[in-house]
Scaffold this active site. Structure first.
Site, PDB file in Angstrom:
ATOM      1  N   GLY A 176       0.744  -1.254   0.507  1.00  0.00           N
ATOM      2  CA  GLY A 176       0.088   0.412  -0.215  1.00  0.00           C
ATOM      3  C   GLY A 176       0.487   1.146   0.021  1.00  0.00           C
ATOM      4  O   GLY A 176       0.547   2.066  -1.005  1.00  0.00           O
ATOM      5  N   TYR A 184      10.250   2.366  -5.869  1.00  0.00           N
ATOM      6  CA  TYR A 184      10.911   1.590  -7.158  1.00  0.00           C
ATOM      7  C   TYR A 184      12.085   0.764  -6.391  1.00  0.00           C
ATOM      8  O   TYR A 184      12.193   0.362  -5.522  1.00  0.00           O
ATOM      9  CB  TYR A 184      12.371   3.310  -7.049  1.00  0.00           C
ATOM     10  N   TYR A 471      10.484   7.855   1.055  1.00  0.00           N
ATOM     11  CA  TYR A 471      11.866   8.393   2.664  1.00  0.00           C
ATOM     12  C   TYR A 471      10.968   9.948   3.650  1.00  0.00           C
ATOM     13  O   TYR A 471      12.201  10.692   3.550  1.00  0.00           O
ATOM     14  CB  TYR A 471      13.044   8.617   1.820  1.00  0.00           C
TER      15      TYR A 471
END
Length: 528
Positions: A176, A184, A471
């Site tokens: 999800g 990636y 991130y």
């Protein structure tokens, strides 16, 4: 449990003076909310702090140990739905009683925003929603958001040894959050991001309406593929396009140190890795370590670990590397021919030959206490700049910090920056991840990573300086919970993640969730 609007004052005091929020199950004011939930879903799917399973369920998907502390804010309830109707119930009851929701699939978010909040909240945990259905005729699959990358890989391999998916490296990451932030992996240079390969979706909006691509419209479908799905609603499942992979792929992991000419090799890597053919990905990790071969008085050196996936056999890979990157000195014995599914454990830091079944074990990979940041480089760092990076790494304890350099190019250059919200495409040489482990000397190590981030400023993207939304980094700025974020304020972090796509994301958010019900510290805000 949670609380009705009558206990707002009590909740305010509770969250101010005790961050680990929890209400007693016999608190009369919490009963209406619980009754709302249990009227349409089984009580065994709802966990209060008084339930013996509450803590194990909360902790199992906390993958950053920085948030495994006693003073980390805890959810008032954990709810683990098993179907779409129960997600609808959670949204309905939370809106009715003014409860904030956090949505968790895998729990790998860097700042813990899928399971931590500074206000009373309910955790919607997708762990029970992990069904995967592969359609070999159409070469597609439907995968629920609670499934992991490893579970998806294994399910595909049960049907075919020549189909795969451009997913991620750490195979216990939840689908999800991974896809909704772009996602990636080792095949991005061949097939792009995970989000680039999404065909349809099952989505529950703020009104509890279930949508697919057709009924939600192209703008919202665009936004949730890389713009962070939790800003807009709850993504139940994704329809993805499977991609061809050869029966044999080649992997290698080889190390070079300063004493083995690592500086020159890395300098050369910057130029060649983004320009390799699409079938080859060659990333690298950099750390300082202690070594008997070091010429420094403190015994430190720099270790660069080169890690590669080539979609083809060894002989072709060796020809390619020896022609274009002879500085690496790659040898036949460094390489292994394996199947694509066997590469999954390898890139989760297991050894060659590890059974793919390990990817079905959500507890097989280690957890760390860490802080991470990201950058994107559009120009080659000169050798004096590289030497400065090494000196920065020497300023922290050996193996306490890690830099990961991930080359782009290939298919990533061919997709428009506006195709999905993820904008870091043509012109990007590589992405930089910098992380530091906080198991000891946390305050000094946090200062160190900020210093490293500052040091890299001349060598990375500008106007804006870019970052990767998967991130998450709250140092870039955040929304204030009870205030509407302006475009200017939110741009401090929003444009770094999404560049010129950020305003469109805010426009979509304003239409899809005008009252900003789905929100967290760096969610997409609405326009004024």
């Amino acid at each position: 449990m949670t609380c009705s609007l009558l206990c707002t004052a009590f909740i305010f005091l509770l969250t101010t003076f005790s961050r680990a929020s929890a209400l007693s199950s016999d608190d009369d004011s919490s009963k209406p909310f619980m009754q709302c939930l249990t009227s349409k879903m089984m009580s065994k799917l709802i966990y209060s702090p008084n339930n013996s399973s509450y803590t194990p369920i909360l902790q199992i998907s906390i993958n950053n140990l920085r948030f495994m502390t006693s003073d980390t804010p805890k959810p008032l309830l954990i709810v683990t739905p098993i179907d779409e109707s129960q997600i609808q119930t959670i949204i309905f009851c939370s809106k009715k009683f003014g409860m904030h929701i956090r949505i968790r699939s895998g729990g790998h978010d860097f700042e813990g925003q899928s399971y931590v909040a500074q206000v009373p909240f309910v955790l919607l945990d997708m762990t029970n929603l992990r069904s995967i259905t592969v359609n070999m005729t159409n070469k597609t699959a439907w995968v629920e958001s609670g499934a992991t990358i490893g579970e998806l890989y294994c399910r595909i391999s049960e049907e075919s040894d020549t189909l795969g998916f451009p997913g991620g490296l750490w195979t216990n990451v939840g689908i999800g959050g991974f896809i909704s932030g772009g996602g990636y992996g080792m095949m991005r240079r061949k097939y792009g991001l995970a989000a680039d390969n999404v065909l349809d979706v099952r989505f529950i909006n703020v009104n509890g309406t279930i949508h697919n691509r057709k009924t939600m419209g192209e703008d919202l479908f665009w936004a949730i593929r890389g713009g962070g799905g939790s800003s807009f609603g709850v993504i139940h499942s994704w329809k993805i396009k499977l991609v061809p992979v050869p029966k044999v792929v080649t992997v290698f992991r080889t190390v070079r140190t300063l004493e083995q000419n690592a500086t020159d090799i890395f300098y050369r890597w910057q130029d060649v890795a983004p320009r390799f053919p699409k079938n080859l990905d060659l990333k690298c990790y950099v750390q300082s370590i202690l070594s008997n071969a070091s010429t420094r008085e403190d015994g430190k050196t720099i270790k660069i670990t080169f890690e590669s996936l080539y979609l083809g056999p060894i002989d072709q890979l060796l020809i390619l590397i020896r022609e274009r990157f002879p500085e690496l000195g790659l040898k036949t014995e460094d390489c292994s021919e394996i199947s694509w599914i066997e590469s999954g454990p390898f890139f989760s830091n297991h050894t060659v030959g590890t059974s793919p079944d390990i990817m079905l074990n959500r507890s097989a990979l280690p957890k760390f206490n860490f802080k991470g940041k990201s950058d994107f480089a559009r120009n080659i760092i000169p050798k004096d700049g590289i030497m400065g990076i090494w000196e920065m790494l020497f300023n922290v304890a050996p193996e306490a910090a890690l830099l990961q350099f991930t080359p782009f190019g290939g298919r990533m250059n061919e997709i428009s920056e506006s195709a999905i919200p993820f904008p870091h495409r043509a012109g990007t040489l590589y992405m930089i991840y910098m992380g530091v482990f906080l198991d000891t000397d946390a305050s000094q190590r946090l200062k160190w990573i900020n210093s490293m981030h500052e040091y890299l400023t001349p060598y990375v993207s500008k106007n804006p300086r870019a970052a990767y939304v998967n991130y998450l980094d709250l140092d870039l700025g955040n929304n204030t919970y009870n205030e509407r974020s302006s475009y200017v304020k939110a741009s401090n972090w929003g444009r770094r993640y999404f560049k010129n796509n950020f305003r469109k994301l805010m426009q979509v958010k304003t239409v899809a969730d005008p009252d900003n019900f789905f929100r967290h510290e760096q969610s997409i805000p609405t326009l004024s």
